[in-house]
Motif scaffolding. Structure first.
Motif, PDB file in Angstrom:
ATOM      1  N   PRO A 101      54.974  38.764 -17.658  1.00 25.13           N
ATOM      2  CA  PRO A 101      56.284  38.864 -17.010  1.00 25.13           C
ATOM      3  C   PRO A 101      56.518  37.825 -15.920  1.00 25.13           C
ATOM      4  O   PRO A 101      57.647  37.442 -15.672  1.00 25.13           O
ATOM      5  N   GLN A 102      55.456  37.394 -15.274  1.00 16.35           N
ATOM      6  CA  GLN A 102      55.632  36.435 -14.186  1.00 16.35           C
ATOM      7  C   GLN A 102      54.418  35.517 -14.116  1.00 16.35           C
ATOM      8  O   GLN A 102      53.296  35.987 -14.087  1.00 16.35           O
ATOM      9  N   VAL A 103      54.660  34.210 -14.109  1.00 18.56           N
ATOM     10  CA  VAL A 103      53.577  33.230 -14.066  1.00 18.56           C
ATOM     11  C   VAL A 103      53.963  32.101 -13.112  1.00 18.56           C
ATOM     12  O   VAL A 103      55.106  31.659 -13.109  1.00 18.56           O
ATOM     13  N   ASN A 104      53.008  31.642 -12.340  1.00 21.94           N
ATOM     14  CA  ASN A 104      53.232  30.426 -11.556  1.00 21.94           C
ATOM     15  C   ASN A 104      52.811  29.234 -12.397  1.00 21.94           C
ATOM     16  O   ASN A 104      51.699  29.182 -12.918  1.00 21.94           O
ATOM     17  N   LEU A 105      53.723  28.266 -12.543  1.00 23.73           N
ATOM     18  CA  LEU A 105      53.451  27.151 -13.445  1.00 23.73           C
ATOM     19  C   LEU A 105      52.966  25.907 -12.705  1.00 23.73           C
ATOM     20  O   LEU A 105      52.116  25.170 -13.201  1.00 23.73           O
ATOM     21  N   MET A 106      53.525  25.663 -11.530  1.00 25.34           N
ATOM     22  CA  MET A 106      53.279  24.391 -10.880  1.00 25.34           C
ATOM     23  C   MET A 106      53.361  24.566  -9.370  1.00 25.34           C
ATOM     24  O   MET A 106      54.059  25.454  -8.877  1.00 25.34           O
ATOM     25  N   ARG A 107      52.634  23.691  -8.663  1.00 24.56           N
ATOM     26  CA  ARG A 107      52.669  23.746  -7.204  1.00 24.56           C
ATOM     27  C   ARG A 107      52.960  22.338  -6.689  1.00 24.56           C
ATOM     28  O   ARG A 107      52.381  21.360  -7.168  1.00 24.56           O
ATOM     29  N   SER A 108      53.852  22.217  -5.720  1.00 23.75           N
ATOM     30  CA  SER A 108      54.099  20.930  -5.076  1.00 23.75           C
ATOM     31  C   SER A 108      53.744  21.069  -3.607  1.00 23.75           C
ATOM     32  O   SER A 108      54.162  22.033  -2.967  1.00 23.75           O
ATOM     33  N   GLN A 109      52.964  20.110  -3.122  1.00 30.74           N
ATOM     34  CA  GLN A 109      52.574  20.184  -1.713  1.00 30.74           C
ATOM     35  C   GLN A 109      52.962  18.916  -0.981  1.00 30.74           C
ATOM     36  O   GLN A 109      52.806  17.805  -1.499  1.00 30.74           O
ATOM     37  N   GLN A 110      53.451  19.107   0.223  1.00 38.50           N
ATOM     38  CA  GLN A 110      53.853  17.988   1.070  1.00 38.50           C
ATOM     39  C   GLN A 110      52.594  17.378   1.689  1.00 38.50           C
ATOM     40  O   GLN A 110      51.826  18.075   2.331  1.00 38.50           O
ATOM     41  N   THR A 111      52.373  16.086   1.427  1.00 40.40           N
ATOM     42  CA  THR A 111      51.215  15.425   2.029  1.00 40.40           C
ATOM     43  C   THR A 111      51.706  14.204   2.801  1.00 40.40           C
ATOM     44  O   THR A 111      52.904  13.904   2.800  1.00 40.40           O
ATOM     45  N   ASP A 112      50.786  13.514   3.428  1.00 38.27           N
ATOM     46  CA  ASP A 112      51.175  12.305   4.161  1.00 38.27           C
ATOM     47  C   ASP A 112      51.735  11.244   3.221  1.00 38.27           C
ATOM     48  O   ASP A 112      52.499  10.375   3.633  1.00 38.27           O
ATOM     49  N   ASP A 113      51.333  11.335   1.939  1.00 40.07           N
ATOM     50  CA  ASP A 113      51.827  10.371   0.942  1.00 40.07           C
ATOM     51  C   ASP A 113      53.009  10.922   0.150  1.00 40.07           C
ATOM     52  O   ASP A 113      53.276  10.460  -0.951  1.00 40.07           O
ATOM     53  N   GLY A 114      53.664  11.913   0.674  1.00 41.10           N
ATOM     54  CA  GLY A 114      54.801  12.490  -0.045  1.00 41.10           C
ATOM     55  C   GLY A 114      54.383  13.756  -0.802  1.00 41.10           C
ATOM     56  O   GLY A 114      53.301  14.303  -0.568  1.00 41.10           O
ATOM     57  N   TRP A 115      55.236  14.179  -1.702  1.00 42.71           N
ATOM     58  CA  TRP A 115      54.952  15.421  -2.442  1.00 42.71           C
ATOM     59  C   TRP A 115      53.887  15.173  -3.498  1.00 42.71           C
ATOM     60  O   TRP A 115      53.946  14.196  -4.238  1.00 42.71           O
ATOM     61  N   ARG A 116      52.914  16.085  -3.549  1.00 38.48           N
ATOM     62  CA  ARG A 116      51.923  15.998  -4.608  1.00 38.48           C
ATOM     63  C   ARG A 116      52.066  17.235  -5.498  1.00 38.48           C
ATOM     64  O   ARG A 116      52.033  18.360  -5.014  1.00 38.48           O
TER      65      ARG A 116
END
Lengths: 387, 292
Positions: A101-116
């Motif tokens: 019913p619910q799944v996390n697919l992707m994670r974006s993290q703010q780093t010094d080099d931008g979003w990873r």
């Protein structure tokens, strides 16, 4: 084609003679599966119903229980024997395990080099499903088409599906909501299983449906099948066929329904329909989801989350300017015509397997077979009825 | 250094339970306090700063002339004004007075009713000023509140689904209490957000989050409630915490009528309720092709 699954029964020439597993040895099967690292999911009594959940002991199974089903109605009942699989289908389908019913697919993290961005690694789950009905095998085959064989591969589904071991149980009774015979999906389990069982009072007639099933069978204390056991199993399976009273003219509906988009019955059904989406969420083939990027307060992380969604939701068809299907009538029509007709154009198979869950779990008891039949019936005959 | 956005929490006629949801965000509270400057939150601190505010959370319904005046000023002082909870969003349980004689209520409750200055009605904040977002619930869900604050700070619409409670039941694996236990339940017409708590404990939904989009309260009444309870009980089910939410108000009135106990709305409200219903219907029939 790389998506062919190991549970295919078209394994060359593999129709070994059936054998017999005494009821006293069913625990051996469970122990074997648990020992091989499977999480066994099967029928259990919970919340006034027979649901699919984790189990480890034969005692966890709903011995001696069955159910009464009707439009908007489900009641547990005692059987006059202690059958372990003496029920039809419950509120859950295997969809919730293969297509959570619910799944996390992707994670974006703010780093010094931008979003990873990084993919969320899904936990490896090895399910053994015990008690898969013919309609559910058909439903899994439909979702295989959608998630594995239509150009797009859903990795969450694929991982769970490839690992899953399917132990099917032939129906020996039917609920009043069942209509698999009309949809050509049951009640006999024909293919798509690893082991296929038919329950008798003293044990189970066992058929092997795959190499994985054969390997499992080799480690079970199986006995040669006696003629009378074989015949008793055939009679038990025939009872299910004879029990099914509900009918749907699949071929007529497939051709006619899409031509009846302005039929007054759509308005009639919309008067009763709550647009609550229960039918789509209990349906073992419905696959719609929504995907959202979920932010948090720190603005440092975004999670991409997928959840079950439904074409009955007002916002589901929202595009620039508003929702395309902004009335219950148009949403119900979308669901029924997709399920029974355009699904065939899209995936080469009907989206309906005749399990009857949408009928039972509709709070107001709307019956798909009745609605489709009314809308597709001969209009001359319809006029005569009304006059 | 840019200043943190200023947050205010204001209260009108209410029980304070929704404000407590903010304090109840124990693990996230420090993060909230770092993201915003909490300028005015009487429940948490006696240090109260004057406006203007960037984000104002409003709890409670409007029940006195003085409150109405205070709300108009607050609106002028707020960049975003967000209502939290059933009182601010639909008038709350106290909106039952909208279907009754408030003078009679006052005489029954107070020894000196002439000391009381109150409006004849309890109305939602949106009946008086423009509201930027309405967060449902009695009480609100603290994670939805966090989502509202986070999304407004990030500049996007809060992710609060308008789907029915049924879908939360289905996702968490709760078996339908209507179908298995023959219980009356408002879940199919109720806005999600609570996580479907009550059915998981063998109770039907009480409708705390108010009506969902296009709730078919008539079909719910006829096919789910009335076969399972008397019509006056069914009327009470709709006329509960969200009695004055337009669809529940009309649905409940129909059931009172069926019970032979008609409950007309206060005359000052009847027309405004029609307008709210018309607006929601017009929004929902814009693109449907005419039936032949």
């Amino acid at each position: 084609m790389t998506n062919t699954l190991p549970t295919d029964t078209e394994v060359a020439g593999m129709t070994p003679a059936a054998s017999f597993l005494p009821r006293s040895a069913l625990q051996t099967l469970l122990d074997l599966l648990l020992g091989q690292g499977y999480q066994v999911i099967g029928p259990r009594l919970d919340q006034g119903a027979i649901v699919y959940d984790s189990l480890e002991r034969v005692e966890d199974l709903p011995a001696g229980w069955t159910e009464e089903q009707g439009p908007g109605l489900y009641r547990l009942q005692r059987r006059d024997d202690d059958a372990l699989f003496g029920y039809a289908v419950g509120p859950h389908s295997w969809k919730r395990f293969l297509f959570p019913p619910q799944v996390n697919l992707m994670r974006s993290q703010q780093t010094d080099d931008g979003w990873r961005m990084s993919e969320v690694v899904q936990p490896v789950v090895r399910y053994a499903f015990l008690g898969v009905r013919a309609c559910d095998l058909a439903a899994i085959a439909v979702q295989d088409r959608v998630f594995l064989q239509s150009g797009f591969v859903d990795k969450v589904y694929q991982q769970r599906r490839e690992q899953a071991l399917l132990i099917a149980i032939n129906c020996t009774m039917a609920a009043a909501t069942c209509f698999c015979t009309s949809m050509g999906s049951g009640p006999r389990c024909q293919q798509g299983y690893d082991l296929g069982l038919t329950e008798l009072p003293s044990g189970f007639v066992v058929e092997v449906g795959s190499e994985r099933g054969a390997a499992l069978a080799a480690n079970l204390p199986l006995e040669p099948l006696q003629d009378e056991q074989d015949q008793a199993a055939e009679r038990a399976r025939q009872r299910a066929v004879d029990d099914i009273g509900r009918r749907l003219d699949r071929d007529r509906v497939q051709t006619v329904l899409r031509e009846r988009l302005q039929h007054p019955q759509w308005d009639a059904v919309a008067e009763r329909c709550l647009s609550c989406a229960n039918c789509t969420l209990v349906c073992p083939t419905c696959f719609c989801t929504s995907v959202d990027d979920v932010t948090n307060l720190t603005d440092q992380e975004v999670i991409r989350e997928r959840r079950w969604d439904s074409c009955f939701n007002f916002d589901f068809s929202h595009i620039s300017g508003g929702p395309v299907r902004d009335q219950t009538r148009s949403r119900y029509r979308q669901w029924l015509t997709h399920k029974l007709t355009t699904w065939v154009d899209q995936f080469g198979t009907s989206g309906c397997v005749g399990c009857g869950r949408c009928i039972t779990w509709c709070p107001v008891g709307i019956d798909l077979t009745v609605e489709a039949t009314l809308i597709c019936q001969d209009q001359d005959a319809d006029a005569e009825t009304r006059s | 250094m840019s200043e943190r956005p200023k947050l205010a929490v204001m209260k009108f006629a209410s029980c304070d339970g929704c404000q407590l949801a903010l304090l109840d965000l124990e693990d996230e509270l420090l993060t909230v306090a770092r993201a915003v400057q909490i300028s005015h939150f009487a429940e948490a601190s006696s240090h109260l700063e004057p406006g203007p505010y960037d984000l104002t959370l409003v709890e409670g319904s409007i029940t006195t002339p003085e409150d109405r005046h205070r709300l108009l000023k607050l609106r002028a002082d707020s960049k975003y004004l967000v209502t939290i909870g059933a009182c601010a969003t639909a008038g709350g349980i106290q909106a039952l007075r909208n279907f009754a004689d408030h003078d009679e209520f006052m005489r029954a409750v107070y020894a000196r009713p002439d000391y009381i200055e109150t409006l004849a009605t309890s109305t939602p904040v949106a009946a008086h000023v423009k509201v930027d977002f309405e967060l449902r619930g009695c009480p609100i869900d603290k994670y939805q509140l966090l989502e509202v604050i986070a999304s407004l700070l990030a500049g996007h619409r809060p992710r609060t689904s308008t789907e029915s409670v049924c879908q939360a039941c289905k996702r968490r694996g709760t078996v339908c209490v209507v179908v298995t236990q023959n219980l009356p339940c408002l879940g199919p017409v109720t806005h999600s957000g609570c996580g479907a708590i009550c059915p998981a404990y063998d109770r039907g939904c009480y409708g705390c989050f108010g009506p969902t989009v296009q709730p078919n309260t008539r079909a719910l009444s006829d096919h789910v409630l009335l076969p399972r309870m008397a019509s006056d009980q069914a009327a009470l089910a709709l006329h509960g915490i969200n009695a004055y939410a337009p669809e529940f108000a009309r649905g409940g009135q129909r059931l009172w009528q069926l019970a032979g106990l008609p409950k007309p709305l206060h005359p000052s409200l009847d027309a405004s309720l029609e307008t709210s219903l018309d607006t929601s219907l017009a929004a929902s029939s814009a693109t449907e092709p005419a039936s032949s």
